[in-house]
Write a protein that holds these residues in place. Structure first.
Motif, short mmCIF file in Angstrom:
data_model
loop_
_atom_site.label_atom_id
_atom_site.label_comp_id
_atom_site.label_asym_id
_atom_site.label_seq_id
_atom_site.Cartn_x
_atom_site.Cartn_y
_atom_site.Cartn_z
N UNK A 231 0.83 -1.20 0.00
CA UNK A 231 0.00 0.00 0.00
C UNK A 231 0.87 1.26 0.00
N UNK A 232 2.01 1.20 0.67
CA UNK A 232 2.96 2.31 0.65
C UNK A 232 3.53 2.48 -0.77
N UNK A 233 3.90 1.38 -1.39
CA UNK A 233 4.44 1.41 -2.75
C UNK A 233 3.40 1.97 -3.73
N UNK A 234 2.13 1.67 -3.49
CA UNK A 234 1.05 2.16 -4.35
C UNK A 234 0.66 3.61 -4.00
N UNK A 235 1.29 4.17 -2.97
CA UNK A 235 1.05 5.53 -2.51
C UNK A 235 -0.37 5.74 -1.95
N UNK A 236 -0.94 4.66 -1.46
CA UNK A 236 -2.21 4.75 -0.75
C UNK A 236 -1.96 5.20 0.68
N UNK A 237 -0.85 4.72 1.25
CA UNK A 237 -0.43 5.17 2.57
C UNK A 237 1.03 5.62 2.49
N UNK A 238 1.44 6.39 3.47
CA UNK A 238 2.85 6.78 3.60
C UNK A 238 3.32 6.35 4.97
N UNK A 239 4.16 5.34 5.00
CA UNK A 239 4.62 4.79 6.28
C UNK A 239 5.66 5.70 6.91
N UNK A 240 5.65 5.74 8.23
CA UNK A 240 6.63 6.52 8.98
C UNK A 240 7.99 5.86 8.88
N UNK A 241 9.04 6.66 8.86
CA UNK A 241 10.39 6.14 8.91
C UNK A 241 10.77 5.89 10.37
#
Length: 242
Positions: A231-241
């Motif tokens: 989902x992060x790769x699809x830019x649906x979510x942006x995961x915290x570093x």
């Protein structure tokens, strides 16, 4: 076969929404998402949990309390001050309703941004809505159940959301092994936690509560984490570093 597919689909979709949306997003803010996707997953959580829908605000407050007071008398759902799972569920329900109905206000440290959709919250929490879901589940069983034992699964659909929480809070703080000394009774119940989609890595999670991957050893696997990566790769979510 149809009943088993329906049961497993309901179990895992409801569980995914709980661990992904209510736990990792609403409670811990492990990732960000556009308001459109927040509403999408909010609605999906309502549909998947159905008659047992859990309000994100109340869930987030209680979960933050759980981390702050893990396995102490102020923990809203520690199994070490309650004699059985039923008692745990009742205590959790009462505290949940206090926050859901705004009977009490949380401590300032637990007040932060939570997903909020007042209309859906009121609609989902109404008894007619919950009863409609119960009727729909029952009608599905009337149509497709082919053996008496299948009917034993039906009540689980009614309380799916709270049941998932009870399993995690009871088993995850009583049974299993520990990778870390967290000063509480948190345990990793299953090294390959497909059953609860990573939620039973409680010891790991209490050590690093903001880490999106609940597994920490090479032999552990958190099934929800790779989904979040996609989902992060699809830019649906942006995961915290981290």
């Amino acid at each position: 076969m149809t009943i088993l597919i329906f049961f497993l689909a309901h179990w895992f979709l409801s569980l995914f929404c709980q661990t992904f949306f209510l736990h990792r997003y609403a409670s811990h803010k492990m990732f960000k998402m556009h308001p459109f996707w927040e509403r999408f997953f909010y609605l999906l959580t309502f549909i998947s949990q159905g008659s047992s829908f859990l309000n994100p605000r109340a869930y987030a407050i209680m979960h933050r309390m759980h981390h702050a007071y893990s396995d102490t008398e102020k923990d809203p759902h520690s199994p070490h001050f309650i004699k059985d799972v039923y008692g745990l569920m009742m205590k959790t329900k009462n505290i949940y309703l206090d926050y859901r109905k705004y009977k009490i206000e949380p401590e300032p440290q637990f007040i932060d941004r939570y997903p909020n959709w007042p209309f859906l919250d009121r609609f989902a929490d109404a008894w007619p809505t919950r009863i409609v879901f119960i009727v729909l589940y029952s009608l599905f069983y009337v149509q497709f159940a082919t053996a008496w034992w299948m009917w034993l699964l039906l009540p689980i659909h009614f309380i799916m959301g709270p049941l998932h929480g009870a399993i995690v809070n009871w088993c995850g703080h009583k049974y299993g092994y520990s990778n870390h000394d967290n000063g509480d009774h948190s345990k990793n119940t299953l090294p390959l936690d497909f059953l609860m989609l990573g939620e039973l890595f409680q010891n790991n999670h209490h050590k690093k509560p903001n880490n999106a991957n609940f597994a920490s050893k090479w032999y552990e696997f958190d099934p929800t984490y790779p989904v979040m990566k996609v989902l992060h790769w699809m830019r649906i979510i942006t995961m915290r570093k981290m």
